[in-house]
Structures are given as structure tokens and as C-alpha cells.
Design a protein around this motif. Structure first.
Motif, PDB file in Angstrom:
ATOM      1  N   VAL A  26      -6.806  -5.533   4.797  1.00  0.00           N
ATOM      2  CA  VAL A  26      -6.791  -5.224   3.365  1.00  0.00           C
ATOM      3  C   VAL A  26      -6.054  -3.905   3.174  1.00  0.00           C
ATOM      4  O   VAL A  26      -6.317  -2.931   3.881  1.00  0.00           O
ATOM      5  CB  VAL A  26      -8.212  -5.124   2.792  1.00  0.00           C
ATOM      6  CG1 VAL A  26      -8.167  -4.731   1.314  1.00  0.00           C
ATOM      7  CG2 VAL A  26      -8.956  -6.438   2.969  1.00  0.00           C
ATOM      8  N   THR A  27      -5.116  -3.881   2.236  1.00  0.00           N
ATOM      9  CA  THR A  27      -4.408  -2.650   1.923  1.00  0.00           C
ATOM     10  C   THR A  27      -4.370  -2.470   0.405  1.00  0.00           C
ATOM     11  O   THR A  27      -4.505  -3.435  -0.356  1.00  0.00           O
ATOM     12  CB  THR A  27      -2.965  -2.666   2.461  1.00  0.00           C
ATOM     13  OG1 THR A  27      -2.321  -3.874   2.044  1.00  0.00           O
ATOM     14  CG2 THR A  27      -2.956  -2.592   3.962  1.00  0.00           C
ATOM     15  N   GLY A  28      -4.175  -1.233  -0.012  1.00  0.00           N
ATOM     16  CA  GLY A  28      -4.145  -0.951  -1.440  1.00  0.00           C
ATOM     17  C   GLY A  28      -3.320   0.279  -1.757  1.00  0.00           C
ATOM     18  O   GLY A  28      -2.896   1.022  -0.862  1.00  0.00           O
ATOM     19  N   SER A  29      -3.092   0.519  -3.033  1.00  0.00           N
ATOM     20  CA  SER A  29      -2.353   1.695  -3.475  1.00  0.00           C
ATOM     21  C   SER A  29      -2.757   2.038  -4.897  1.00  0.00           C
ATOM     22  O   SER A  29      -3.219   1.178  -5.660  1.00  0.00           O
ATOM     23  CB  SER A  29      -0.836   1.460  -3.413  1.00  0.00           C
ATOM     24  OG  SER A  29      -0.450   0.453  -4.337  1.00  0.00           O
ATOM     25  N   MET A  30      -2.588   3.308  -5.241  1.00  0.00           N
ATOM     26  CA  MET A  30      -2.846   3.768  -6.600  1.00  0.00           C
ATOM     27  C   MET A  30      -1.974   4.986  -6.861  1.00  0.00           C
ATOM     28  O   MET A  30      -1.896   5.901  -6.036  1.00  0.00           O
ATOM     29  CB  MET A  30      -4.322   4.130  -6.792  1.00  0.00           C
ATOM     30  CG  MET A  30      -4.648   4.583  -8.213  1.00  0.00           C
ATOM     31  SD  MET A  30      -6.404   4.948  -8.423  1.00  0.00           S
ATOM     32  CE  MET A  30      -7.111   3.318  -8.193  1.00  0.00           C
ATOM     33  N   PHE A  61      -1.309   7.384  -3.668  1.00  0.00           N
ATOM     34  CA  PHE A  61      -2.059   7.168  -2.432  1.00  0.00           C
ATOM     35  C   PHE A  61      -1.900   5.707  -2.059  1.00  0.00           C
ATOM     36  O   PHE A  61      -2.129   4.815  -2.886  1.00  0.00           O
ATOM     37  CB  PHE A  61      -3.546   7.506  -2.604  1.00  0.00           C
ATOM     38  CG  PHE A  61      -4.358   7.177  -1.373  1.00  0.00           C
ATOM     39  CD1 PHE A  61      -4.318   8.006  -0.267  1.00  0.00           C
ATOM     40  CD2 PHE A  61      -5.132   6.026  -1.316  1.00  0.00           C
ATOM     41  CE1 PHE A  61      -5.040   7.706   0.880  1.00  0.00           C
ATOM     42  CE2 PHE A  61      -5.864   5.714  -0.176  1.00  0.00           C
ATOM     43  CZ  PHE A  61      -5.817   6.559   0.929  1.00  0.00           C
ATOM     44  N   ALA A  62      -1.491   5.456  -0.824  1.00  0.00           N
ATOM     45  CA  ALA A  62      -1.243   4.083  -0.405  1.00  0.00           C
ATOM     46  C   ALA A  62      -1.643   3.902   1.046  1.00  0.00           C
ATOM     47  O   ALA A  62      -1.551   4.831   1.864  1.00  0.00           O
ATOM     48  CB  ALA A  62       0.226   3.716  -0.579  1.00  0.00           C
ATOM     49  N   THR A  63      -2.080   2.700   1.361  1.00  0.00           N
ATOM     50  CA  THR A  63      -2.346   2.345   2.747  1.00  0.00           C
ATOM     51  C   THR A  63      -1.333   1.296   3.184  1.00  0.00           C
ATOM     52  O   THR A  63      -0.784   0.555   2.368  1.00  0.00           O
ATOM     53  CB  THR A  63      -3.769   1.789   2.925  1.00  0.00           C
ATOM     54  OG1 THR A  63      -3.897   0.576   2.170  1.00  0.00           O
ATOM     55  CG2 THR A  63      -4.807   2.786   2.447  1.00  0.00           C
ATOM     56  N   GLY A  64      -1.100   1.258   4.469  1.00  0.00           N
ATOM     57  CA  GLY A  64      -0.208   0.264   5.039  1.00  0.00           C
ATOM     58  C   GLY A  64      -0.763  -0.201   6.367  1.00  0.00           C
ATOM     59  O   GLY A  64      -1.633   0.453   6.958  1.00  0.00           O
ATOM     60  N   PHE A  65      -0.290  -1.331   6.844  1.00  0.00           N
ATOM     61  CA  PHE A  65      -0.776  -1.817   8.128  1.00  0.00           C
ATOM     62  C   PHE A  65       0.347  -2.505   8.883  1.00  0.00           C
ATOM     63  O   PHE A  65       1.362  -2.907   8.312  1.00  0.00           O
ATOM     64  CB  PHE A  65      -1.942  -2.789   7.929  1.00  0.00           C
ATOM     65  CG  PHE A  65      -1.538  -4.188   7.548  1.00  0.00           C
ATOM     66  CD1 PHE A  65      -1.487  -5.202   8.494  1.00  0.00           C
ATOM     67  CD2 PHE A  65      -1.194  -4.497   6.239  1.00  0.00           C
ATOM     68  CE1 PHE A  65      -1.106  -6.488   8.126  1.00  0.00           C
ATOM     69  CE2 PHE A  65      -0.817  -5.784   5.866  1.00  0.00           C
ATOM     70  CZ  PHE A  65      -0.771  -6.787   6.823  1.00  0.00           C
ATOM     71  N   ARG A  66       0.151  -2.593  10.186  1.00  0.00           N
ATOM     72  CA  ARG A  66       1.040  -3.397  11.023  1.00  0.00           C
ATOM     73  C   ARG A  66       0.185  -4.274  11.914  1.00  0.00           C
ATOM     74  O   ARG A  66      -0.606  -3.784  12.726  1.00  0.00           O
ATOM     75  CB  ARG A  66       1.963  -2.535  11.877  1.00  0.00           C
ATOM     76  CG  ARG A  66       2.989  -3.392  12.642  1.00  0.00           C
ATOM     77  CD  ARG A  66       4.000  -2.543  13.370  1.00  0.00           C
ATOM     78  NE  ARG A  66       3.460  -1.960  14.584  1.00  0.00           N
ATOM     79  CZ  ARG A  66       3.379  -2.605  15.753  1.00  0.00           C
ATOM     80  NH1 ARG A  66       3.756  -3.868  15.850  1.00  0.00           N
ATOM     81  NH2 ARG A  66       2.909  -1.985  16.812  1.00  0.00           N
TER      82      ARG A  66
END
Length: 800
Positions: free
Chosen positions: A533-537, A553-558
Motif C-alpha cells: 500500500v502506498t499513498g501521497s498527500m 509527502f509520498a511513499t513509494g515501493f519496489r
């Protein structure tokens, strides 16, 4: 083929005249190319062609149209007004603005003024002026992307302390990353043809909400040339022919594209060929980079040849061919169908940095090359606009891609050649929706499915007898898949204050079968099936036209891919990486603050500060195989290593830009990129991150007036001392210069350059450049090949 027949059949049914808007410069009456024309109601978007024209029948009911072009005053008008002016619009040049760019190469179209993170754009005119040899050089021309090269046929971007499989590439909205994108430097971007690219956007920081896995450091999107409809009642023909020559590598390149446009259909055919000779380095710099000898096989023996000119990096030349065919059909104002075929292939090209390795004072390898790099893509895109309760715009992309790469290496004086061939079949489907609730709020949402099928083959060849036997493959035979759903909401919550937030869920899966014939792995199968799960605002605040403040603010994944869990390769002398099927996704958390300020419409300053934390990082660490910490690999006792979730990485950085209009056609601009990265080691201490490039930038002074554009510019980079080199780079003595203590380090460097573009006529232009005027000898950080020395570039472009 069925899609192609369907589109052509529909095209034959319609040949109605189109309504064409022509956009010109008010002072020179020259056509303006790639002007963006948009409206919210009805939802429509188009750009002008090379003649400054666009078919605007879809805007007939629009009471508000925005017409934008960088460096020109934005025009707010309506269809009726344009009709009253005989569909002719002349735009005024203007001072700087904080919102004069529209992003067009993304999967979902958004104005950059509404984005709470940094974006840079290179349009068709900028690409034509910079005249890059490869798509990697195109990205480097932005001054905000650092390019590493292990060989001339290479180019691995570094963005904000991340690279390779922590960056994402898209072509015409389709994901290009595959399940074998590795953590080491990659060169897939050179498969793209810069002659056939219409514009490029680079999104900085995590963008996993829209793009899914790998979008941690940034996303590079490439939009290729779009077929253009006719602006009259009859079929129109147009196109471009270009030839280019460069002295540093004796480059000979040619490009041709032809556009055939009707009122409802259009076709565009593009072909480019490149012939690059061995690359010549500069005269002034470290002697460590010179190429005194090379290996050549003569009469069945490997012979060490004294290089007549140590500045020439032998072997480094190669050839490349790119083909593209597009068909576009619009049966009415609400539907559009686009089919695209892309093909790129290279000849063999040497892995130059491996040719620098020695053993007992002599070259280690008799040969080391990448086999032909091949990329093929078929893409069908369907766009629909409507006023339904669920969406106003719908885009469906169905794509099939084929990737093929190989490696061929042989130790000097050995008759055994190892050949490793990898092929990936990739299928993807994207469905993207846009719903406008009112003028202040929009909802973007969509679904994505990706399947990669990896086939890996190992062959051992006897070069004397020609016999072949099965050898160990680089990867297991594997399937990698991903399913994702996202939603992004954007709202103007107060005058000048825009808010954007998004969420994505992705499920990824791997099924891999290992061959234990050559290596005694304690497993024969590996499976992964996990979700992320990733999100941003973010917020953008524009209190007036001269100031923009943003925070995001943002998350990322690999997600782990086949390269992570299943690869066997020599990462460095004395070390071998083996499979590890027990992996999880790595996550990035990023905070970014930005400010853009314009002073008196003549000075523009951009600043973006960011901090990224990467947790559960997939890194190479010491490992054991069947209880052994070392095994014999390629005839050498080697430390066993594997990719593991074993570290934390941090990157802190600043991107700064300034642009000053000096008057009389002169503009001064500069970009500076500062980043510092640290990565956790096995013992709990830290080392500088391998992909955090040293401080680098570019400063340009540009003169433009009527038919002439001239640019004097400098590109520069700080050096990296031995103590500041990442731990894994300190052992690569062959690619670095030696300091006074004999330790490897990367010297700082700069180049002084001059380019000019002159329009001999409306159809013919001449581009002349002198790069690296002072003939500096340098290698960009972490690169295995020295950059070009003094380089004269000549090109002639003819539009038809």
C-alpha cells in the motif's frame, strides 16, 4: 493486425473537413509547435503540430479554452472568439510565470502548476536544439539527471540518490521496467530513439500511487511522435529528414519520418540509424583513463595490441536501428484510437569497463560484450470523452513488449566462451479514468495489470571447434506479475490553494523454477505473493502569479523482481551473487518542500528540498550457500553474496534553478543538484549511497532571435575522494583515477560547450555544436568509460 484493419476500415468511412486553429508568434509570424490547448467542459486537450496548427472541432461547445506555451502569455478564450478571428491566434511573448508548463507525457494529464512535487520537461524544440545522440544523453541535457555509463552503448540515470530498478521508465504511458531490471547499472533507455521523441517529463521523488513498483527516486516518461490529422479537406503529407555527424566517435546518424494525415485518420512512419565508432576521450586529465593496450584475436590467438592512440577507447563502437509505425483514427469528437509499433535493435557492443580489468598485469578478458539489445512494443490506446456519472475521460492501453539481451565473455587465451541470453515477454493493461466534479475538483482513478515471462538460457561455446553445451543460466525460468488499483483526488480548497492526495494497492507475485544442475541451490522453486500500500498527500499554494509554495509527502515501493531473487553473477572480482527467494518489498518515505518565485517577470528561482528514507532496502550482502561463505566461480574462489532486505538508506538533497532574462534575446539559466546519501552496512555503520551522485549542474547563456539560437554553456560535477566513495565502489580500481596514496577516487570535472541552430529557411535548419571545447579528459562518477573529448557535431534537418 486485427486492430490495424479495424482502424483503417473505420477511417475509410469518414473524410469530413476539420476545423483548424493556427497559432503564431505575434512578432515574427512563425508557427508555434506543441502549444497546449485545453478545456474542462467539454473535456478536451490537443497540441499544435510543426505548422503551429491543431484541429479544434472537439472544443466547439467550450466557453473557456486555455492556450499555453512556455515563454508566452497564456490565452483564455472560447471557440466563438477564435471562429470570429478566422481561427488565427497570435501569442505574445511574456516574462516568467510560475505555471507556464503543461505536463503531457504522463499516464494522466495534469498541469504542473497543480503538482506538489518537482517536474522538469523537455519539449520537441529543446530536444532538437540539444541534438542528443541517445535517450540517455537527452535526459542528461536537462541538467537535473546524472548519467552513468559503463560503455558507450549505455546510460544509467541517477535521480535523487536512486537509480536502475528504483527508477521507472514509461513510453507512451506504458511501463518499460521489466522483471530483470537490476540494481547494477542498466542501459535499457538507449532503446528509445531521441529523434522520435516529442517530449519528455521527469517526475522527481516517489510516484508509486500512479505508477506502482519501482517509482521511488523518480519517473521518466517519454511521449513519441504523434500522427497529425490534415488541416484541410484533402490528405496532407509531411515529415522530416535529418543527418548528423560527430567527430569524437565518428558518429553517422540519419533519421526520416513521414506523416500522412486525413481528416479522421493519420499515419506516421519513423526510421533512424546510428553508427558509432570507438569513442575518443579528451587530452587534458588523468592518465589513469588512457587506453594503452587492447586485446584482438589474430590467427586463433588473443594478442595484446599496443594502442596507436591511447585516447581512443577500443573497443566501444556499435550500431543501432529504430523503427516506429503509428496509426491514429478519430471517428468522432468523443473517440480516438491509436496503434503504435516500436522496434529497436543494436549490434553487439563491448562492456568497456570489463575490458579494463587485469589479472597478473595483463588484460583479464579476451572478449566481454553485450549481445544485441532488442526491444519491441505493440500498443493499442483508446481514448473516450463523455459526460457520464462515472467518468469524463477514459484511456485504455493494451501493450505487448519483447525484450532481449545477452552477455558474452571469455577469459584471455581461453577457448571457452560463456553466453547468457535473457528474453522477457511483457503484457500490460492500463485503464485510467478522470472525473471532474466541478471546476475545483477532479478524481483520477484506474487499474493496472502487468505480466512478465522470463526465459533465461546459458550456453558454453568452444570457439575453436564451434561446439556448444548447456551452461548455467543467469536467471531461473520465471513469471512475475502485478495487479494494482489507484485513486487520486485533486481539489482547489481555497483561492490559490490546491490539495492533492492519492492511494494505491498493489499485489505482486513471482513463480520461479531453478536449475540445480550447475549450482547446488538448496531449493528448486521460489514463490512470492505479497501486497503493498502506498499513498501521497500534497499542497500547492499560489498567493499571486509570481509565487508558488508546495509541500508533499509520498511513499513509494519496489517489489522484489526476478533479478533480485534469482540471479547468479560476479558483482566484483572475488565475489559472486547467488539467489535468495526470501525477500519482501522495500519502502520509501519522502518529504519535499518547494518554492518558485518570479521577480519582475525577468528572474525566476526554483528550489526543491527533499528527504527520503528507504526501509527494508534490497541490498547485496554476504551470504552462505549450503553453509559455505565462498564458492569457486569462473575459476576463482569467490565470496558468496545475495540480495537481502538488510539495510536502511537515507537521502537528503536540494534542487536549485535560476533563470534570468537579460533582454535583447539573452537568457541566463542554471541548475544545481546537491544530494547526500547514506546506506547502512552489515556491521551497523554506514557508507555513502552508491547512486547518490556528487553535486552536479549546468549553466547556460542562450541568445535567440528570429532564425538564430546560440547557447554557450558549462556542465560540471564535483569529485568524490576515496574516503567518500561508497564501500562497494572502493574495490573498482579499474574505473577510477588513483590519488597520491594510490587509492581510487573520482576527480571533479567540467566542460565548456557552444551550440547553434540557424533556420536557413522555414523548412531547413542547420545545427552546429562544439562540445568539450577544452578537451577535458574525465569520467562521470561511477562510469567505466571516459566521456567524449572535443567533439564537433554537425546536423542538417529538412522538413517536408
Amino acid at each position: 493486425m486485427r486492430y490495424f484493419i479495424f482502424i483503417i476500415s473505420l477511417a475509410a468511412l469518414s473524410n469530413l473537413p476539420a476545423q483548424t486553429l493556427t497559432v503564431l508568434d505575434r512578432d515574427t509570424d512563425e508557427p508555434l509547435v506543441l502549444v497546449t490547448i485545453s478545456s474542462d467542459s467539454p473535456s478536451a486537450f490537443i497540441t499544435t503540430d510543426e505548422h503551429g496548427q491543431a484541429e479544434i472541432g472537439a472544443f466547439k461547445s467550450a466557453d473557456k479554452m486555455e492556450i499555453r506555451y512556455i515563454g508566452y502569455k497564456t490565452e483564455i478564450t472560447d471557440y466563438a472568439t477564435l471562429e470570429a478571428n478566422n481561427f488565427m491566434l497570435k501569442m505574445f511573448r511574456s516574462g516568467f510565470s510560475v505555471d507556464d508548463i503543461v505536463v503531457t507525457a504522463t499516464r494522466i494529464r495534469q498541469d504542473s502548476r497543480d503538482l506538489p512535487y518537482a517536474v522538469t520537461t523537455l519539449d520537441r524544440d529543446q530536444i532538437a536544439f540539444q541534438n542528443p545522440q541517445t535517450a540517455a544523453d537527452l535526459l542528461g541535457a536537462s541538467g537535473e539527471v546524472f548519467i552513468q555509463k559503463s560503455q558507450q552503448g549505455g546510460g544509467s540515470p541517477m535521480i535523487r540518490g536512486f537509480a536502475t530498478n528504483r527508477l521507472l521508465y514509461t513510453v507512451d504511458g506504458v511501463r518499460m521496467n521489466t522483471a530483470i531490471f537490476r540494481g547494477g547499472n542498466i542501459q535499457n533507455v538507449i532503446s528509445l530513439d531521441p529523434f522520435a521523441i516529442e517530449n519528455t517529463d521527469v517526475y522527481f521523488g516517489p510516484s508509486s500511487v500512479i505508477y506502482g513498483s519501482d517509482a521511488i527516486g523518480g519517473v521518466m516518461t517519454f511521449q513519441t511522435l504523434t500522427p497529425r490529422f490534415s488541416s484541410t479537406e484533402s490528405t496532407e503529407f509531411g515529415g522530416e529528414v535529418l543527418g548528423r555527424y560527430a567527430t569524437a566517435n565518428q558518429e553517422k546518424s540519419g533519421h526520416l519520418h513521414l506523416n500522412i494525415g486525413g481528416n479522421k485518420w493519420a499515419s506516421l512512419t519513423s526510421i533512424s540509424g546510428n553508427d558509432y565508432g570507438d569513442l575518443r576521450m579528451g587530452k587534458n586529465g588523468p592518465d589513469d583513463y588512457l587506453r594503452p593496450v587492447y586485446v584482438e584475436r589474430i590467427n586463433g590467438e588473443d594478442v595484446i595490441i599496443q594502442n596507436e592512440d591511447p585516447l581512443v577507447q577500443t573497443p566501444s563502437g556499435y550500431q543501432q536501428l529504430n523503427l516506429m509505425q503509428k496509426i491514429r483514427f478519430s471517428p468522432n469528437e468523443r473517440w480516438e484510437f491509436d496503434f503504435g509499433f516500436h522496434l529497436s535493435t543494436t549490434t553487439d557492443y563491448s562492456r568497456y569497463d570489463r575490458h579494463l580489468r587485469t589479472r597478473n598485469g595483463d588484460p583479464r578478458y579476451g572478449e566481454w560484450s553485450y549481445g544485441p539489445q532488442k526491444w519491441l512494443m505493440n500498443l493499442l490506446e483508446m481514448d473516450h470523452t463523455t459526460g457520464s456519472a462515472l467518468f469524463d475521460e477514459l484511456t485504455i492501453r493494451l501493450a505487448q513488449q519483447h525484450f532481449e539481451e545477452s552477455r558474452r565473455d571469455r577469459n584471455i587465451n581461453s577457448i571457452e566462451r560463456a553466453v547468457r541470453i535473457e528474453a522477457v515477454e511483457a503484457w500490460s493493461a492500463n485503464v485510467d479514468f478522470l472525473k471532474r466534479f466541478n471546476a475545483q475538483s477532479k478524481l483520477y482513478y484506474g487499474l493496472e495489470g502487468v505480466i512478465n515471462q522470463v526465459k533465461s538460457t546459458g550456453i558454453d561455446q568452444n570457439i575453436e571447434t564451434g561446439t556448444e553445451t548447456s551452461g548455467p543460466s543467469r536467471y531461473p525460468q520465471a513469471n512475475w506479475s502485478s495487479l494494482g488499483a489507484y485513486v487520486t483526488y485533486q481539489q482547489l480548497i481555497a483561492e490559490g490553494l490546491n490539495w492533492q492526495t492519492g492511494l494505491r494497492y498493489s499485489q505482486f507475485k513471482i513463480d520461479a523454477d531453478f536449475d540445480t544442475t550447475f549450482y547446488p541451490f538448496p531449493f528448486s522453486k521460489a514463490k512470492l505473493n505479497k501486497g503493498s500500500v502506498t499513498g501521497s498527500m500534497g499542497l500547492v499554494y499560489r498567493p499571486d502569479p509570481s509565487l508558488s509554495l508546495s509541500g508533499n509527502f509520498a511513499t513509494g515501493f519496489r517489489a522484489p523482481n526476478v533479478d533480485d531473487i534469482g540471479k547468479v553473477f560476479d558483482s566484483e572480482p572475488g565475489a559472486v551473487t547467488v539467489p535468495n527467494p526470501d525477500l519482501e518489498a522495500e519502502y520509501a518515505y519522502n518529504l519535499e518542500l518547494g518554492i518558485t518565485k518570479v521577480f519582475s517577470e525577468v528572474v525566476k528561482i526554483d528550489l526543491s528540498a527533499y528527504y527520503t528514507l528507504l526501509e527494508n532496502a534490497l541490498v547485496r550482502r554476504n551470504y552462505t550457500l549450503n553453509g559455505l561463505d565462498s564458492i569457486v566461480y569462473d575459476g576463482e574462489l569467490s565470496q558468496v553474496q545475495a540480495i537481502q532486505n538488510a539495510a536502511e538508506a537515507k537521502v537528503l538533497g536540494l534542487q536549485a534553478g535560476v533563470e534570468i532574462r537579460l533582454g535583447r534575446g539573452l537568457v541566463l539559466n542554471s541548475q544545481l543538484n546537491i544530494q547526500k546519501g547514506d546506506e547502512e552496512l552489515d556491521d551497523g555503520t554506514s557508507s555513502p549511497s552508491r547512486h547518490a551522485a556528487p553535486t552536479f549542474g549546468v549553466t547556460r547563456l542562450t541568445y535567440q532571435q528570429h532564425k538564430l539560437q546560440v547557447q554557450f554553456y558549462a556542465i560540471y560535477s564535483r569529485g568524490v575522494d576515496f574516503a567518500d566513495l561508497p564501500q562497494e565502489e572502493q574495490g573498482k580500481t579499474e574505473i577510477y583515477a588513483a590519488d597520491s596514496d594510490g587509492n581510487p577516487y573520482a576527480p571533479g570535472w567540467y566542460t565548456i560547450n557552444l551550440k547553434g541552430l540557424y533556420a536557413l529557411s522555414p523548412a531547413i535548419s542547420l545545427n552546429v555544436g562544439m562540445e568539450n571545447i577544452t578537451s577535458q579528459r574525465y569520467r562521470p562518477y561511477s562510469s567505466g568509460i571516459a566521456a567524449a573529448g572535443r567533439n564537433l557535431v554537425l546536423s542538417l534537418r529538412v522538413k517536408v
